[in-house]
Design an enzyme around this catalytic site. Structure first.
Site, PDB file in Angstrom:
ATOM      1  N   ASP A 127       0.854  -1.182   0.000  1.00  0.00           N
ATOM      2  CA  ASP A 127       0.000   0.000   0.000  1.00  0.00           C
ATOM      3  C   ASP A 127       0.903   1.249   0.000  1.00  0.00           C
ATOM      4  O   ASP A 127       1.716   1.417   0.923  1.00  0.00           O
ATOM      5  CB  ASP A 127      -0.877  -0.038   1.271  1.00  0.00           C
ATOM      6  CG  ASP A 127      -1.795   1.181   1.379  1.00  0.00           C
ATOM      7  OD1 ASP A 127      -1.663   2.110   0.551  1.00  0.00           O
ATOM      8  OD2 ASP A 127      -2.618   1.195   2.310  1.00  0.00           O
ATOM      9  N   GLU A 155      29.511   8.155   4.995  1.00  0.00           N
ATOM     10  CA  GLU A 155      29.638   6.747   5.336  1.00  0.00           C
ATOM     11  C   GLU A 155      29.577   5.907   4.065  1.00  0.00           C
ATOM     12  O   GLU A 155      29.552   4.694   4.131  1.00  0.00           O
ATOM     13  CB  GLU A 155      28.571   6.326   6.339  1.00  0.00           C
ATOM     14  CG  GLU A 155      27.162   6.371   5.835  1.00  0.00           C
ATOM     15  CD  GLU A 155      26.203   5.816   6.878  1.00  0.00           C
ATOM     16  OE1 GLU A 155      25.573   6.638   7.536  1.00  0.00           O
ATOM     17  OE2 GLU A 155      26.110   4.594   7.024  1.00  0.00           O
ATOM     18  N   CYS A 190      25.798   8.019  10.195  1.00  0.00           N
ATOM     19  CA  CYS A 190      25.170   9.310   9.878  1.00  0.00           C
ATOM     20  C   CYS A 190      25.636  10.437  10.791  1.00  0.00           C
ATOM     21  O   CYS A 190      25.304  11.598  10.564  1.00  0.00           O
ATOM     22  CB  CYS A 190      23.657   9.192   9.991  1.00  0.00           C
ATOM     23  SG  CYS A 190      22.985   7.939   8.928  1.00  0.00           S
ATOM     24  N   HIS A 234      17.926  13.816  13.223  1.00  0.00           N
ATOM     25  CA  HIS A 234      18.377  12.985  12.095  1.00  0.00           C
ATOM     26  C   HIS A 234      17.160  12.268  11.527  1.00  0.00           C
ATOM     27  O   HIS A 234      16.356  11.716  12.271  1.00  0.00           O
ATOM     28  CB  HIS A 234      19.428  11.973  12.579  1.00  0.00           C
ATOM     29  CG  HIS A 234      19.700  10.912  11.555  1.00  0.00           C
ATOM     30  ND1 HIS A 234      20.092  11.210  10.277  1.00  0.00           N
ATOM     31  CD2 HIS A 234      19.607   9.555  11.614  1.00  0.00           C
ATOM     32  CE1 HIS A 234      20.245  10.091   9.588  1.00  0.00           C
ATOM     33  NE2 HIS A 234      19.957   9.067  10.378  1.00  0.00           N
ATOM     34  N   SER A 250      24.363   5.177  13.453  1.00  0.00           N
ATOM     35  CA  SER A 250      24.266   3.770  13.857  1.00  0.00           C
ATOM     36  C   SER A 250      25.602   3.237  14.301  1.00  0.00           C
ATOM     37  O   SER A 250      26.659   3.730  13.914  1.00  0.00           O
ATOM     38  CB  SER A 250      23.751   2.934  12.691  1.00  0.00           C
ATOM     39  OG  SER A 250      22.372   3.124  12.545  1.00  0.00           O
TER      40      SER A 250
HETATM   41  P1  HMG Z   1       9.093  -2.406   7.709  1.00  0.00           P
HETATM   42  O1  HMG Z   1       9.185  -3.565   8.609  1.00  0.00           O
HETATM   43  O2  HMG Z   1       8.877  -2.682   6.264  1.00  0.00           O
HETATM   44  O3  HMG Z   1       7.933  -1.435   8.086  1.00  0.00           O
HETATM   45  O4  HMG Z   1      10.415  -1.548   7.874  1.00  0.00           O
HETATM   46  P2  HMG Z   1       6.878  -1.496   9.299  1.00  0.00           P
HETATM   47  O5  HMG Z   1       6.020  -2.688   9.153  1.00  0.00           O
HETATM   48  O6  HMG Z   1       7.554  -1.259  10.614  1.00  0.00           O
HETATM   49  O7  HMG Z   1       6.001  -0.222   8.914  1.00  0.00           O
HETATM   50  C1  HMG Z   1       6.572   1.039   8.912  1.00  0.00           C
HETATM   51  C2  HMG Z   1       5.508   2.018   9.364  1.00  0.00           C
HETATM   52  O8  HMG Z   1       4.483   2.084   8.373  1.00  0.00           O
HETATM   53  C3  HMG Z   1       4.802   1.616  10.665  1.00  0.00           C
HETATM   54  O9  HMG Z   1       4.559   2.826  11.357  1.00  0.00           O
HETATM   55  C4  HMG Z   1       3.493   1.025  10.167  1.00  0.00           C
HETATM   56  O10 HMG Z   1       2.457   1.079  11.128  1.00  0.00           O
HETATM   57  C5  HMG Z   1       3.197   1.916   8.994  1.00  0.00           C
HETATM   58  P3  HMG Z   1       4.883   2.904  12.948  1.00  0.00           P
HETATM   59  O11 HMG Z   1       4.011   1.916  13.588  1.00  0.00           O
HETATM   60  O12 HMG Z   1       6.359   2.550  13.082  1.00  0.00           O
HETATM   61  O13 HMG Z   1       4.630   4.319  13.306  1.00  0.00           O
HETATM   62  N1  HMG Z   1       2.298   1.348   7.977  1.00  0.00           N
HETATM   63  C6  HMG Z   1       1.341   2.061   7.372  1.00  0.00           C
HETATM   64  N2  HMG Z   1       0.971   3.341   7.490  1.00  0.00           N
HETATM   65  C7  HMG Z   1      -0.057   3.780   6.700  1.00  0.00           C
HETATM   66  N3  HMG Z   1      -0.705   2.977   5.804  1.00  0.00           N
HETATM   67  C8  HMG Z   1      -0.360   1.695   5.658  1.00  0.00           C
HETATM   68  C9  HMG Z   1       0.690   1.185   6.455  1.00  0.00           C
HETATM   69  N4  HMG Z   1       1.313  -0.039   6.566  1.00  0.00           N
HETATM   70  C10 HMG Z   1       2.279   0.085   7.504  1.00  0.00           C
HETATM   71  N5  HMG Z   1      -1.011   0.923   4.775  1.00  0.00           N
HETATM   72  C11 HMG Z   1      12.047  -0.025   8.701  1.00  0.00           C
HETATM   73  C12 HMG Z   1      10.560  -0.254   8.445  1.00  0.00           C
HETATM   74  C13 HMG Z   1      12.251   1.422   9.133  1.00  0.00           C
HETATM   75  C14 HMG Z   1      12.510  -0.963   9.810  1.00  0.00           C
HETATM   76  C15 HMG Z   1      12.831  -0.314   7.397  1.00  0.00           C
HETATM   77  O14 HMG Z   1      12.471   0.607   6.401  1.00  0.00           O
HETATM   78  C16 HMG Z   1      14.348  -0.261   7.577  1.00  0.00           C
HETATM   79  O15 HMG Z   1      14.977  -1.220   7.994  1.00  0.00           O
HETATM   80  N6  HMG Z   1      14.989   0.918   7.235  1.00  0.00           N
HETATM   81  C17 HMG Z   1      16.437   1.103   7.378  1.00  0.00           C
HETATM   82  C18 HMG Z   1      16.855   1.321   8.815  1.00  0.00           C
HETATM   83  C19 HMG Z   1      16.443   2.677   9.347  1.00  0.00           C
HETATM   84  O16 HMG Z   1      16.167   3.609   8.615  1.00  0.00           O
HETATM   85  N7  HMG Z   1      16.445   2.802  10.693  1.00  0.00           N
HETATM   86  C20 HMG Z   1      16.133   4.064  11.329  1.00  0.00           C
HETATM   87  C21 HMG Z   1      16.872   4.252  12.650  1.00  0.00           C
HETATM   88  S1  HMG Z   1      18.625   3.978  12.470  1.00  0.00           S
HETATM   89  C22 HMG Z   1      19.207   5.441  11.755  1.00  0.00           C
HETATM   90  O17 HMG Z   1      18.549   6.430  11.726  1.00  0.00           O
HETATM   91  C23 HMG Z   1      20.584   5.397  11.201  1.00  0.00           C
HETATM   92  C24 HMG Z   1      20.684   5.327   9.686  1.00  0.00           C
HETATM   93  O18 HMG Z   1      20.329   6.574   9.116  1.00  0.00           O
HETATM   94  C25 HMG Z   1      22.106   4.940   9.287  1.00  0.00           C
HETATM   95  C26 HMG Z   1      23.255   5.598   9.974  1.00  0.00           C
HETATM   96  O19 HMG Z   1      23.242   6.120  11.053  1.00  0.00           O
HETATM   97  O20 HMG Z   1      24.305   5.475   9.403  1.00  0.00           O
HETATM   98  C27 HMG Z   1      19.760   4.286   9.078  1.00  0.00           C
END
Ligand code: HMG
Length: 385
Positions: free
Chosen positions: A30, A80, A112, A234, A305
């Site tokens: 979706d 990075e 980051c 961030h 991270s």
């Molecule tokens: P996922 O498992 O696909 O997604 O991965 P989900 O099931 O957790 O859903 C995401 C959100 O969408 C949830 O919202 C759902 O409810 C919502 P929340 O409950 O969290 O508020 N959702 C919907 N909303 C509206 N309509 C719908 C619908 N369906 C679901 N139909 C994940 C999500 C972020 C884990 C993944 O994208 C990922 O692994 N990303 C990469 C890691 C990342 O960005 N982590 C962030 C923190 S770490 C960080 O910031 C450091 C970084 O920048 C790197 C660095 O420092 O170098 C990454």
């Protein structure tokens, strides 16, 4: 005491764009999950002839055109997604920009967070030599495996900042709260072009670093939460910043509404995750969209991270509006060339050997190009006018 901080900052991004609604539909997801659930609309994707160097140089160019190079003796390049294990990407940028030979150039790495380490170092250099100015460049390409949960949180972009005494944009205040803990939430092994990530753990590690850094900030004499007028976090995806503000509200007991950070989102909803640049493209967005910031205090949280965090504050300077570049940023975002999903997947999977000579195709129109590899060394060119 003379104030020190960000005198000006510029944002630049990559040539291509992917609409996340298309990515969602192709994957049977979706589209609201990406648009609302992650808070992202599109993501920038670099063309074959651009990388962190060309984006970083393109971000810095308008800064130098506006302020000149006098007094700049240091270039700090934060990334990075480094292009070499030894040489600083800043040296390629130094050459492309034609900067003076008498210069200190180095690359910073800690996921980051690195741009904040570079900024803090720049503040120290200027405190010691107030006549000097430091060019800080944060540039990154966020890449995850195709078809992985991280895929819609990719992106690309760069922010360049000029750090000076008596800054025109943001005077950084002296108190910082910091946090560090060895955690395997996200990393990129030397032989991998994509990040390895434990998505769930990364969210809790981010929020944990925020509360630790906040407590340290408070313990070291930082201002009360009620004295902070806007927040800028961030943003790996903009929903993460909403989680962060909520987490800080719970931790401090303060009533912190999303209106305190809403204007930090517009650029990052378009760029995607720009890793080291993300916090500062959020700051650029805030300064470009909010007319009421003069004299206001911004609380900034930098997360990297692995995992580290830093909470610090800055005061927006009167007249900051005169330095805005919103039209230029929006023109660059609107001018990105969409890729079909098939083209994007091909570009994502392309091999980039460093042991054979090869030339990149001419795709981009920007001021700098990555032209390929010769004798194992990366080659760049300045586009002739
Ligand atoms: P996922 O498992 O696909 O997604 O991965 P989900 O099931 O957790 O859903 C995401 C959100 O969408 C949830 O919202 C759902 O409810 C919502 P929340 O409950 O969290 O508020 N959702 C919907 N909303 C509206 N309509 C719908 C619908 N369906 C679901 N139909 C994940 C999500 C972020 C884990 C993944 O994208 C990922 O692994 N990303 C990469 C890691 C990342 O960005 N982590 C962030 C923190 S770490 C960080 O910031 C450091 C970084 O920048 C790197 C660095 O420092 O170098 C990454």
């Amino acid at each position: 005491m003379t104030s020190i901080g960000i005198h000006d900052l510029t944002v630049s991004t990559a040539h291509h764009v992917i609409d996340l609604a298309e990515l969602a539909e192709a994957g049977g997801v979706d589209p609201a999950k990406f648009r609302v659930g992650l808070g992202q609309d599109r993501m920038s994707v670099p063309a074959a002839d651009e990388d962190i160097v060309t984006m970083g140089a393109a971000a810095a160019l308008p800064l130098l055109e506006r302020h000149g190079t006098e007094g700049i003796r240091t270039v700090l390049f934060a990334t990075e997604s480094g292009v070499d294990q030894s040489k600083s990407a800043g040296l390629f940028v130094h050459e492309l920009l034609g900067l003076p030979r008498t210069m200190r150039v180095v690359e910073f790495k800690q996921a980051c967070y690195a741009a904040t380490a570079a900024l803090q170092s720049a503040l120290g250099i200027v405190a010691r030599n107030p006549g000097e100015r430091v060019l800080v460049i944060a540039s990154d390409v966020a890449r995850y495996e195709l078809d992985s949960p991280g895929e819609p949180t990719q992106g690309a972009g760069a922010v360049a900042m000029l750090v000076t005494a008596d800054p025109a944009l943001l005077a950084i205040e002296p108190v910082s709260g910091v946090a560090a803990r060895d955690v395997d939430d996200f990393w990129r092994p030397n032989d991998s072009t994509t990040a390895v990530v434990d998505g769930r753990l990364s969210l809790t590690a981010y929020l944990g670093a925020l509360t630790t850094a906040w407590d340290d900030f408070a313990a070291r004499g930082g201002v009360e939460v009620a004295e902070i007028d806007r927040f800028c976090f961030h943003q790996p995806f903009t929903k993460m910043a909403r989680k962060a503000l909520k987490g800080l509200a719970q931790h401090t007991g303060a009533d912190l509404k999303d209106s305190l950070q809403e204007e930090t989102f517009p650029y990052n909803r378009e760029l995607g995750n720009t890793y080291t640049a993300s916090l500062y493209s959020g700051l650029a967005s805030l300064l470009d969209h909010d007319d009421t910031l003069a004299g206001k205090r911004i609380g900034l949280f930098s997360y990297g991270s692995g995992a580290v965090g830093e909470f610090f504050t800055g005061i927006v300077q009167p007249g900051y509006q005169s330095l805005r570049r919103r039209d230029a940023v929006e023109a660059e975002l609107d001018g990105r060339v969409p890729l079909t999903l098939a083209e994007y997947r091909e570009l994502h999977s392309a091999e980039h050997p460093s042991d054979t000579d090869w030339e990149t195709p001419r795709v981009t129109q920007g001021p700098f190009r990555f032209t390929g590899i010769r004798r194992q060394a990366r080659q760049y060119e300045v586009r002739q006018a």
